[in-house]
Write a protein that holds these residues in place. Sequence first.
Motif, mmCIF file in Angstrom:
data_model
loop_
_atom_site.group_PDB
_atom_site.id
_atom_site.type_symbol
_atom_site.label_atom_id
_atom_site.label_comp_id
_atom_site.label_asym_id
_atom_site.label_seq_id
_atom_site.Cartn_x
_atom_site.Cartn_y
_atom_site.Cartn_z
ATOM 1 N N LEU A 338 -0.488 -15.032 5.498
ATOM 2 C CA LEU A 338 -1.176 -14.109 6.414
ATOM 3 C C LEU A 338 -0.551 -14.138 7.804
ATOM 4 N N SER A 339 -0.099 -15.309 8.242
ATOM 5 C CA SER A 339 0.473 -15.417 9.587
ATOM 6 C C SER A 339 1.854 -14.784 9.684
ATOM 7 N N VAL A 347 -3.129 -18.036 14.321
ATOM 8 C CA VAL A 347 -3.952 -18.692 13.307
ATOM 9 C C VAL A 347 -5.267 -19.098 13.970
ATOM 10 N N ASP A 348 -6.296 -18.267 13.773
ATOM 11 C CA ASP A 348 -7.594 -18.526 14.370
ATOM 12 C C ASP A 348 -8.666 -18.529 13.285
ATOM 13 N N ARG A 349 -9.917 -18.542 13.714
ATOM 14 C CA ARG A 349 -11.028 -18.614 12.761
ATOM 15 C C ARG A 349 -11.041 -17.409 11.819
ATOM 16 N N ALA A 350 -10.776 -16.230 12.344
ATOM 17 C CA ALA A 350 -10.806 -15.011 11.517
ATOM 18 C C ALA A 350 -9.730 -15.068 10.434
ATOM 19 N N GLU A 353 -10.669 -17.548 7.774
ATOM 20 C CA GLU A 353 -11.705 -17.020 6.884
ATOM 21 C C GLU A 353 -11.094 -16.126 5.807
ATOM 22 N N GLN A 354 -10.091 -15.333 6.188
ATOM 23 C CA GLN A 354 -9.391 -14.513 5.194
ATOM 24 C C GLN A 354 -8.687 -15.379 4.166
ATOM 25 N N ALA A 355 -8.035 -16.447 4.645
ATOM 26 C CA ALA A 355 -7.319 -17.339 3.726
ATOM 27 C C ALA A 355 -8.284 -18.023 2.771
ATOM 28 N N CYS A 356 -9.394 -18.496 3.293
ATOM 29 C CA CYS A 356 -10.368 -19.202 2.447
ATOM 30 C C CYS A 356 -11.015 -18.266 1.434
ATOM 31 N N ALA A 357 -11.175 -16.983 1.814
ATOM 32 C CA ALA A 357 -11.786 -16.032 0.894
ATOM 33 C C ALA A 357 -10.910 -15.796 -0.341
ATOM 34 N N ARG A 358 -9.610 -16.023 -0.202
ATOM 35 C CA ARG A 358 -8.699 -15.812 -1.329
ATOM 36 C C ARG A 358 -8.790 -16.919 -2.384
ATOM 37 N N LEU A 359 -9.496 -17.986 -2.083
ATOM 38 C CA LEU A 359 -9.611 -19.097 -3.019
ATOM 39 C C LEU A 359 -10.678 -18.859 -4.081
ATOM 40 N N GLY A 360 -11.489 -17.793 -3.902
ATOM 41 C CA GLY A 360 -12.499 -17.497 -4.901
ATOM 42 C C GLY A 360 -13.728 -18.371 -4.756
ATOM 43 N N PRO A 361 -14.664 -18.255 -5.685
ATOM 44 C CA PRO A 361 -15.920 -19.010 -5.579
ATOM 45 C C PRO A 361 -15.778 -20.490 -5.903
#
Length: 363
Positions: A338-339, A347-350, A353-361
């Motif tokens: 993403l960076s 590389v900030d909180r937003a 959050e996008q990176a973590c969302a790609r990991l799925g549930p």
Amino acid sequence: MSEPLWAVLAEEGGNVSGLHRRIERAHADGGLEEWGVTRVPSLSTLQRVVLRDLRAGRVLEVARPSRNRVEAGRYDRVLAELKLERAGEGLPVVDAVPVAPPGPGTGEGGEEDTGPSRDGVRLFVPGARVVSTAGVAAVVEVAAHTVAARGIGCVFGEPGVGKTVAVQQALHLLPDRVPVWRAVVGVKPGLPQMRASLLDALGLAAGSLSHRAQPADHALGEALRRPGVLFLDDAQRLSPPLLDYLRLLWDEPGTAAALLLCGAGAERVIARASALRSRVLTWHQVPGLDQERLAEMLALFHDVWEGVDPADVGWADATVARGNFRTWAKITSHVYALSRRGRDVRVDRALMEQACARLGPYP
């Protein structure tokens, strides 16, 4: 970074903040000159210099379990006292010397490496480095003692906390290097498959021996008379009869090799094989990542984490990673991608959050 400073950094377990505090104390006492330093650098400058030297291939060998400092050469003396075979007095090392990971743009053919790994441990992102944390240093001590005493050790912990990475690092840092044999365990292996894995690891003729029990056992027994260490990962896959087979091999009077068993749940499987359990010299549980040093550790792991707010790192760990090394490697991969979407992407909180969302549930 002068050699004396690099040695102090190793004493501090790779903790740059600890090195900075040592420099400040030395400045107050008027002893900076012996380290080749004329003034106290800022913490951020010191971190940048350490990262620069690591990227250039400089090796930081850390052996500091918990908070206790380990003197240089301490384990050399311990192993000598326990009669471990020294270099030049026995068989040559059979595993490869670790190679420093290439930096960006230094892959084969001048292309950037896109799939770095260390001994089969996938790091998911180019430019990542294995970091010698306090947890790794503790495994180094445990492995060194087990190998020196020619005993059996079990390294266990939750999936993804870095057990295999820590053991691989420990095997590479064994003083004077000893023969290391790595056996691959299949899914639900039978005794013939187990024999074949051990024969392969020890460089014996697996094809002709694996289905001939008596000759195979004799060959294995002879091979294990040599001082060395057999590393068996994913030991939780082994049934009690297979663990008892290992116990019989190590009960042979002439056995001089050590056995390191590793895996998530390996301790529970071994507990059901009472004969082997009673012979295990060392049990070691690998914990999750140190929360206090997490941001600093990530900056050493990959350059993309330099300058990131520790509060954002803490949020990602509390909500997604939960101290799991493998999950942080995945997050690093997505943050890296993403960076690189454009120039000066922060590389900030937003973005995290996008990176973590790609990991799925189920990260």
